[in-house]
Design an enzyme around this catalytic site. Structure first.
Site, PDB file in Angstrom:
ATOM      1  N   GLU A  81      12.505  -9.916   1.359  1.00 56.78           N
ATOM      2  CA  GLU A  81      11.793  -8.712   1.806  1.00 56.78           C
ATOM      3  C   GLU A  81      12.631  -7.486   1.445  1.00 56.78           C
ATOM      4  O   GLU A  81      13.837  -7.490   1.694  1.00 56.78           O
ATOM      5  CB  GLU A  81      11.632  -8.810   3.332  1.00 56.78           C
ATOM      6  CG  GLU A  81      11.005  -7.607   3.989  1.00 56.78           C
ATOM      7  CD  GLU A  81      11.040  -7.731   5.527  1.00 56.78           C
ATOM      8  OE1 GLU A  81      11.687  -8.657   6.072  1.00 56.78           O
ATOM      9  OE2 GLU A  81      10.410  -6.864   6.161  1.00 56.78           O
ATOM     10  N   HIS A 130      12.783  -3.019   1.424  1.00 55.23           N
ATOM     11  CA  HIS A 130      12.226  -1.733   1.861  1.00 55.23           C
ATOM     12  C   HIS A 130      13.092  -0.607   1.335  1.00 55.23           C
ATOM     13  O   HIS A 130      14.328  -0.740   1.278  1.00 55.23           O
ATOM     14  CB  HIS A 130      12.178  -1.643   3.397  1.00 55.23           C
ATOM     15  CG  HIS A 130      11.282  -2.650   4.006  1.00 55.23           C
ATOM     16  ND1 HIS A 130       9.911  -2.529   3.987  1.00 55.23           N
ATOM     17  CD2 HIS A 130      11.554  -3.823   4.607  1.00 55.23           C
ATOM     18  CE1 HIS A 130       9.380  -3.592   4.566  1.00 55.23           C
ATOM     19  NE2 HIS A 130      10.353  -4.398   4.954  1.00 55.23           N
ATOM     20  N   LEU A 131      12.438   0.494   0.998  1.00 61.48           N
ATOM     21  CA  LEU A 131      13.167   1.683   0.556  1.00 61.48           C
ATOM     22  C   LEU A 131      13.908   2.316   1.728  1.00 61.48           C
ATOM     23  O   LEU A 131      15.077   2.688   1.618  1.00 61.48           O
ATOM     24  CB  LEU A 131      12.182   2.696  -0.041  1.00 61.48           C
ATOM     25  CG  LEU A 131      11.441   2.223  -1.299  1.00 61.48           C
ATOM     26  CD1 LEU A 131      10.188   3.060  -1.533  1.00 61.48           C
ATOM     27  CD2 LEU A 131      12.360   2.295  -2.517  1.00 61.48           C
ATOM     28  N   ASP A 144       1.389 -15.915   6.267  1.00 58.77           N
ATOM     29  CA  ASP A 144       0.871 -17.276   6.027  1.00 58.77           C
ATOM     30  C   ASP A 144       0.923 -17.636   4.541  1.00 58.77           C
ATOM     31  O   ASP A 144       1.242 -18.763   4.184  1.00 58.77           O
ATOM     32  CB  ASP A 144      -0.570 -17.403   6.531  1.00 58.77           C
ATOM     33  CG  ASP A 144      -0.642 -17.474   8.049  1.00 58.77           C
ATOM     34  OD1 ASP A 144       0.406 -17.676   8.687  1.00 58.77           O
ATOM     35  OD2 ASP A 144      -1.755 -17.324   8.591  1.00 58.77           O
ATOM     36  N   ARG A 204      13.134   3.638  12.306  1.00 55.48           N
ATOM     37  CA  ARG A 204      12.001   4.559  12.353  1.00 55.48           C
ATOM     38  C   ARG A 204      11.190   4.300  13.635  1.00 55.48           C
ATOM     39  O   ARG A 204      11.763   3.927  14.654  1.00 55.48           O
ATOM     40  CB  ARG A 204      11.184   4.403  11.066  1.00 55.48           C
ATOM     41  CG  ARG A 204      12.021   4.789   9.814  1.00 55.48           C
ATOM     42  CD  ARG A 204      11.272   4.560   8.524  1.00 55.48           C
ATOM     43  NE  ARG A 204      10.075   5.391   8.463  1.00 55.48           N
ATOM     44  CZ  ARG A 204       9.161   5.300   7.499  1.00 55.48           C
ATOM     45  NH1 ARG A 204       9.353   4.440   6.492  1.00 55.48           N
ATOM     46  NH2 ARG A 204       8.089   6.059   7.507  1.00 55.48           N
ATOM     47  N   ASN A 222       7.858  -5.952  -1.101  1.00 55.44           N
ATOM     48  CA  ASN A 222       7.850  -4.824  -0.176  1.00 55.44           C
ATOM     49  C   ASN A 222       6.402  -4.707   0.297  1.00 55.44           C
ATOM     50  O   ASN A 222       5.575  -4.088  -0.381  1.00 55.44           O
ATOM     51  CB  ASN A 222       8.294  -3.526  -0.860  1.00 55.44           C
ATOM     52  CG  ASN A 222       8.347  -2.371   0.136  1.00 55.44           C
ATOM     53  OD1 ASN A 222       7.827  -2.490   1.249  1.00 55.44           O
ATOM     54  ND2 ASN A 222       8.953  -1.272  -0.262  1.00 55.44           N
ATOM     55  N   ALA A 255       3.229  -1.014   4.686  1.00 59.16           N
ATOM     56  CA  ALA A 255       2.713  -1.025   6.068  1.00 59.16           C
ATOM     57  C   ALA A 255       2.264  -2.417   6.512  1.00 59.16           C
ATOM     58  O   ALA A 255       2.306  -2.740   7.712  1.00 59.16           O
ATOM     59  CB  ALA A 255       1.558  -0.040   6.186  1.00 59.16           C
ATOM     60  N   TYR A 312      10.967   8.943   1.028  1.00 57.51           N
ATOM     61  CA  TYR A 312      10.911   7.877   0.016  1.00 57.51           C
ATOM     62  C   TYR A 312      11.568   8.265  -1.325  1.00 57.51           C
ATOM     63  O   TYR A 312      11.557   7.465  -2.253  1.00 57.51           O
ATOM     64  CB  TYR A 312       9.454   7.475  -0.211  1.00 57.51           C
ATOM     65  CG  TYR A 312       8.806   6.926   1.038  1.00 57.51           C
ATOM     66  CD1 TYR A 312       9.241   5.731   1.595  1.00 57.51           C
ATOM     67  CD2 TYR A 312       7.771   7.617   1.678  1.00 57.51           C
ATOM     68  CE1 TYR A 312       8.670   5.235   2.754  1.00 57.51           C
ATOM     69  CE2 TYR A 312       7.194   7.127   2.836  1.00 57.51           C
ATOM     70  CZ  TYR A 312       7.641   5.940   3.367  1.00 57.51           C
ATOM     71  OH  TYR A 312       7.085   5.441   4.514  1.00 57.51           O
ATOM     72  N   HIS A 318       4.221  -4.833   8.949  1.00 59.55           N
ATOM     73  CA  HIS A 318       4.184  -4.772  10.406  1.00 59.55           C
ATOM     74  C   HIS A 318       2.874  -5.265  11.005  1.00 59.55           C
ATOM     75  O   HIS A 318       2.690  -5.212  12.218  1.00 59.55           O
ATOM     76  CB  HIS A 318       4.454  -3.324  10.845  1.00 59.55           C
ATOM     77  CG  HIS A 318       5.514  -2.649  10.031  1.00 59.55           C
ATOM     78  ND1 HIS A 318       6.813  -3.096  10.013  1.00 59.55           N
ATOM     79  CD2 HIS A 318       5.460  -1.603   9.138  1.00 59.55           C
ATOM     80  CE1 HIS A 318       7.527  -2.329   9.183  1.00 59.55           C
ATOM     81  NE2 HIS A 318       6.726  -1.423   8.634  1.00 59.55           N
ATOM     82  N   PRO A 342       0.779  -1.236   0.000  1.00 60.31           N
ATOM     83  CA  PRO A 342       0.000   0.000   0.000  1.00 60.31           C
ATOM     84  C   PRO A 342       0.813   1.290   0.000  1.00 60.31           C
ATOM     85  O   PRO A 342       1.819   1.397   0.687  1.00 60.31           O
ATOM     86  CB  PRO A 342      -0.830  -0.109   1.289  1.00 60.31           C
ATOM     87  CG  PRO A 342      -0.187  -1.164   2.109  1.00 60.31           C
ATOM     88  CD  PRO A 342       0.473  -2.086   1.152  1.00 60.31           C
ATOM     89  N   ARG A 372       7.467  -0.171  13.636  1.00 59.46           N
ATOM     90  CA  ARG A 372       7.969  -0.705  12.361  1.00 59.46           C
ATOM     91  C   ARG A 372       9.062  -1.746  12.569  1.00 59.46           C
ATOM     92  O   ARG A 372       9.604  -2.300  11.631  1.00 59.46           O
ATOM     93  CB  ARG A 372       8.514   0.426  11.483  1.00 59.46           C
ATOM     94  CG  ARG A 372       7.447   1.388  11.022  1.00 59.46           C
ATOM     95  CD  ARG A 372       8.000   2.420  10.052  1.00 59.46           C
ATOM     96  NE  ARG A 372       7.157   3.593  10.035  1.00 59.46           N
ATOM     97  CZ  ARG A 372       6.091   3.760   9.235  1.00 59.46           C
ATOM     98  NH1 ARG A 372       5.757   2.820   8.384  1.00 59.46           N
ATOM     99  NH2 ARG A 372       5.372   4.861   9.295  1.00 59.46           N
TER     100      ARG A 372
HETATM  101  O1  CA2 Z   1      10.618   1.646   3.465  1.00 62.11           O
HETATM  102  C1  CA2 Z   1       9.741   0.984   2.921  1.00 62.11           C
HETATM  103  O2  CA2 Z   1       9.858   0.525   1.768  1.00 62.11           O
HETATM  104  C2  CA2 Z   1       8.432   0.736   3.654  1.00 62.11           C
HETATM  105  O3  CA2 Z   1       7.979  -0.563   3.299  1.00 62.11           O
HETATM  106  C3  CA2 Z   1       7.476   1.808   3.184  1.00 62.11           C
HETATM  107  C4  CA2 Z   1       6.123   1.738   3.872  1.00 62.11           C
HETATM  108  C5  CA2 Z   1       6.291   1.719   5.386  1.00 62.11           C
HETATM  109  O4  CA2 Z   1       5.025   1.513   5.993  1.00 62.11           O
HETATM  110  C6  CA2 Z   1       7.250   0.625   5.838  1.00 62.11           C
HETATM  111  O5  CA2 Z   1       7.413   0.727   7.240  1.00 62.11           O
HETATM  112  C7  CA2 Z   1       8.598   0.768   5.167  1.00 62.11           C
HETATM  113  C8  CA2 Z   1       5.267   2.921   3.487  1.00 62.11           C
HETATM  114  C9  CA2 Z   1       5.037   3.056   2.014  1.00 62.11           C
HETATM  115  C10 CA2 Z   1       4.404   4.372   1.755  1.00 62.11           C
HETATM  116  O6  CA2 Z   1       4.838   4.839   0.512  1.00 62.11           O
HETATM  117  C11 CA2 Z   1       4.686   6.164   0.242  1.00 62.11           C
HETATM  118  C12 CA2 Z   1       5.343   6.636  -0.857  1.00 62.11           C
HETATM  119  C13 CA2 Z   1       5.244   7.963  -1.178  1.00 62.11           C
HETATM  120  C14 CA2 Z   1       4.484   8.806  -0.413  1.00 62.11           C
HETATM  121  C15 CA2 Z   1       3.819   8.332   0.681  1.00 62.11           C
HETATM  122  C16 CA2 Z   1       3.910   7.004   1.016  1.00 62.11           C
END
Ligand code: CA2
Length: 151
Positions: free
Chosen positions: A97, A99-100, A86, A106, A73, A76, A22, A79, A9, A110
């Protein structure tokens, strides 16, 4: 080797919001980057993004018999989602896995990764490069398996 690359998401908003966190590149730029990296490494990739947990679960299930590995990836859902954990366990494909950002640096909520419990490797905190490292890892592993099988 065919790899299913899944993004969870809000990753469709890349480049449009929170660039300080990001980055300023868009989701389309991410998919182009992953396609280009895969071509360089001689891998086939299929990329998908959804904001819906059940859709991600369906796609993980669909990897069975159609893909050799999964890069995910879960955003959210990393977590919170036992359903994604599963599904990854059920298909039992090699999963990585990505993550950016580095979630461990953080907010404390998380620091838990359910999906990570079904993944053999994690690359985080390196922006788009996290995806490249995941593809390189799976390619390397596949090559090693191939060599072992031909001995
Ligand atoms: O660092 C990552 O790749 C995360 O998976 C990004 C998730 C965050 O919930 C994880 O803890 C770490 C959030 C993705 C939200 O992406 C956005 C991108 C642009 C603007 C707003 C949100």
């Amino acid at each position: 080797m065919k790899i299913l690359v899944l993004n969870g998401p809000n990753l469709n908003l890349l480049g449009l919001r929170e660039p300080e966190l990001y980055g300023s590149r868009s989701y389309t730029e991410l998919t182009n980057y992953v396609n280009q990296t895969a071509a360089e490494l001689g891998l086939e990739v299929e990329q998908r993004q959804s904001n819906h947990e059940g859709v991600l679960v369906d796609w993980i299930q669909s990897a069975l018999g159609t893909a050799d590995a999964i890069v995910i990836n879960p955003a959210a859902y990393t977590h919170t989602s036992v359903a994604i954990l599963d599904a990854l366990k059920a298909v039992a494909l090699p999963a990585v896995e990505v993550h950016l950002t580095e979630p461990d640096e953080r907010e404390s909520f998380r620091r838990v990764s359910y999906a990570g419990l079904a993944c053999e490797k994690r690359f985080a905190g390196q922006g788009f490069l996290s995806y490249r490292l995941a593809l390189e890892y799976l390619r390397e592993k596949n090559l090693e398996c191939g060599m072992r099988n031909s001995e």
